[in-house]
Design a protein around this motif. Sequence first.
Motif, PDB file in Angstrom:
ATOM      1  N   ASN A   1       0.826  -1.211   0.000  1.00 52.52           N
ATOM      2  CA  ASN A   1       0.000   0.000   0.000  1.00 52.52           C
ATOM      3  C   ASN A   1       0.861   1.263   0.000  1.00 52.52           C
ATOM      4  OD1 ASN A   1      -2.246  -1.604   0.070  1.00 52.52           O
ATOM      5  ND2 ASN A   1      -2.582  -1.374   2.271  1.00 52.52           N
ATOM      6  N   ALA A   2       0.507   2.199  -0.858  1.00 54.05           N
ATOM      7  CA  ALA A   2       1.264   3.445  -1.003  1.00 54.05           C
ATOM      8  C   ALA A   2       1.366   4.215   0.311  1.00 54.05           C
ATOM      9  CB  ALA A   2       0.639   4.316  -2.087  1.00 54.05           C
ATOM     10  N   ASN A   3       0.301   4.235   1.098  1.00 49.84           N
ATOM     11  CA  ASN A   3       0.333   4.985   2.360  1.00 49.84           C
ATOM     12  C   ASN A   3       1.362   4.425   3.328  1.00 49.84           C
ATOM     13  OD1 ASN A   3      -1.552   6.894   1.621  1.00 49.84           O
ATOM     14  ND2 ASN A   3      -3.274   5.734   2.433  1.00 49.84           N
ATOM     15  N   TRP A   4       1.524   3.117   3.372  1.00 53.36           N
ATOM     16  CA  TRP A   4       2.543   2.540   4.250  1.00 53.36           C
ATOM     17  C   TRP A   4       3.939   2.889   3.721  1.00 53.36           C
ATOM     18  CZ3 TRP A   4       6.475  -1.195   4.179  1.00 53.36           C
ATOM     19  CH2 TRP A   4       7.012  -1.488   5.430  1.00 53.36           C
ATOM     20  N   ARG A   5       4.148   2.757   2.432  1.00 55.98           N
ATOM     21  CA  ARG A   5       5.467   3.008   1.844  1.00 55.98           C
ATOM     22  C   ARG A   5       5.858   4.485   1.905  1.00 55.98           C
ATOM     23  NH1 ARG A   5       5.345   2.309  -3.229  1.00 55.98           N
ATOM     24  NH2 ARG A   5       3.123   1.952  -3.446  1.00 55.98           N
ATOM     25  N   LYS A   6       4.873   5.394   1.921  1.00 53.34           N
ATOM     26  CA  LYS A   6       5.156   6.831   1.982  1.00 53.34           C
ATOM     27  C   LYS A   6       5.812   7.238   3.300  1.00 53.34           C
ATOM     28  CE  LYS A   6       1.599   8.550  -1.114  1.00 53.34           C
ATOM     29  NZ  LYS A   6       0.317   9.262  -1.202  1.00 53.34           N
ATOM     30  N   GLN A   7       5.667   6.424   4.326  1.00 53.59           N
ATOM     31  CA  GLN A   7       6.267   6.742   5.623  1.00 53.59           C
ATOM     32  C   GLN A   7       7.787   6.858   5.557  1.00 53.59           C
ATOM     33  OE1 GLN A   7       4.222   4.552   9.093  1.00 53.59           O
ATOM     34  NE2 GLN A   7       4.172   3.126   7.363  1.00 53.59           N
ATOM     35  N   PHE A   8       8.399   6.220   4.561  1.00 48.57           N
ATOM     36  CA  PHE A   8       9.853   6.206   4.439  1.00 48.57           C
ATOM     37  C   PHE A   8      10.409   7.481   3.797  1.00 48.57           C
ATOM     38  CE2 PHE A   8       8.597   1.751   4.543  1.00 48.57           C
ATOM     39  CZ  PHE A   8       9.501   1.223   5.460  1.00 48.57           C
ATOM     40  N   VAL A   9       9.583   8.174   3.043  1.00 51.57           N
ATOM     41  CA  VAL A   9      10.037   9.315   2.245  1.00 51.57           C
ATOM     42  C   VAL A   9      10.648  10.400   3.134  1.00 51.57           C
ATOM     43  CG1 VAL A   9       9.303  11.159   0.659  1.00 51.57           C
ATOM     44  CG2 VAL A   9       8.367   8.843   0.423  1.00 51.57           C
ATOM     45  N   GLY A  10      11.856  10.834   2.735  1.00 50.69           N
ATOM     46  CA  GLY A  10      12.548  11.905   3.441  1.00 50.69           C
ATOM     47  C   GLY A  10      13.376  11.451   4.625  1.00 50.69           C
ATOM     48  N   LYS A  11      13.257  10.198   5.012  1.00 48.91           N
ATOM     49  CA  LYS A  11      13.991   9.708   6.176  1.00 48.91           C
ATOM     50  C   LYS A  11      15.383   9.254   5.764  1.00 48.91           C
ATOM     51  CE  LYS A  11      10.153   8.816   9.060  1.00 48.91           C
ATOM     52  NZ  LYS A  11       8.880   8.215   8.935  1.00 48.91           N
ATOM     53  N   SER A  12      16.285   9.275   6.742  1.00 54.45           N
ATOM     54  CA  SER A  12      17.647   8.808   6.505  1.00 54.45           C
ATOM     55  C   SER A  12      18.003   7.788   7.584  1.00 54.45           C
ATOM     56  CB  SER A  12      18.627   9.977   6.480  1.00 54.45           C
ATOM     57  OG  SER A  12      18.556  10.691   7.688  1.00 54.45           O
ATOM     58  N   ALA A  13      19.194   7.257   7.506  1.00 55.20           N
ATOM     59  CA  ALA A  13      19.596   6.140   8.369  1.00 55.20           C
ATOM     60  C   ALA A  13      19.388   6.409   9.853  1.00 55.20           C
ATOM     61  CB  ALA A  13      21.050   5.770   8.104  1.00 55.20           C
ATOM     62  N   GLY A  14      19.613   7.603  10.292  1.00 54.22           N
ATOM     63  CA  GLY A  14      19.514   7.881  11.716  1.00 54.22           C
ATOM     64  C   GLY A  14      18.211   8.507  12.146  1.00 54.22           C
ATOM     65  N   ALA A  15      17.184   8.519  11.296  1.00 52.76           N
ATOM     66  CA  ALA A  15      15.982   9.287  11.619  1.00 52.76           C
ATOM     67  C   ALA A  15      14.694   8.522  11.364  1.00 52.76           C
ATOM     68  CB  ALA A  15      15.981  10.580  10.817  1.00 52.76           C
ATOM     69  N   GLY A  16      14.157   7.871  12.394  1.00 55.15           N
ATOM     70  CA  GLY A  16      12.818   7.301  12.327  1.00 55.15           C
ATOM     71  C   GLY A  16      12.604   6.152  11.374  1.00 55.15           C
TER      72      GLY A  16
END
Length: 178
Positions: A126-141
Motif C-alpha cells: 500500500n502506497a500509504n505505508w510506503r510513503k512513511q519512508f520518504v525523506g527519512k535517513s539512516a539515523g531518523a525514524g
Amino acid sequence: MKQLSPLILSTLALASSSAFATQYLSVEQAQQVIFAEANAFKASTLQLTLEQMHQVEKLAGLPARSVAWRVIAAYKDEKLLGYIVLDDVIGKFELISYAVGLQPDASVRQVEILTYRESHGLEIKNANWRKQFVGKSAGAGLSVGEGIANISGATLSCSHVTDGVRRIAAIAQVALKK
C-alpha cells in the motif's frame, strides 16, 4: 488409498509455497516509477570495504549483511538525480524483493515492492505505508514503532522491509552520499 510419490509431494509443496508470488514491477519499471524524470540509468555493483561495513552496522544498528549491493544511478542528462538500491528480505517464509530510491543526500525518495511471495502481509504494498519512508535517513525514524507504523497481520513483512530500508539508507550515507 493410493499413496503419492515423493516427487509428486515435493512438486505440490513447491507449487503451494510459491502460489502467492506476485511480481508488481520489474527493475526497469521501478526505475521509471521512482525517477520518472530520468533519461539515463547506470547499473553497477557497490563493493563495501570492511571499514564501510562496520560504519553501516553502527549507523543502521543491523549487520551490513553483504559486501556487494546492486545499485542503479539515475540521471537527467549529466545531472545525478539519485540512486536505486535493489534488495531482498525474508518476509515470514519467502523473499520480498524491493527497490529503495535515494536522493543524492542519502535520504529515502521512494520504496517500491517488486515481488511479494507471501500469503499474508501484502498490505506493505500500500502506497500509504510506503510513503512513511520518504525523506527519512539512516539515523531518523526508520524503525517500526519509531517513525514507521506496523500493520497488523504483516508484522514480519513490515519489520524486515523496514530493517532493509534502514540498512540501505545507512549504505547510502556511508558509500553513496554526495
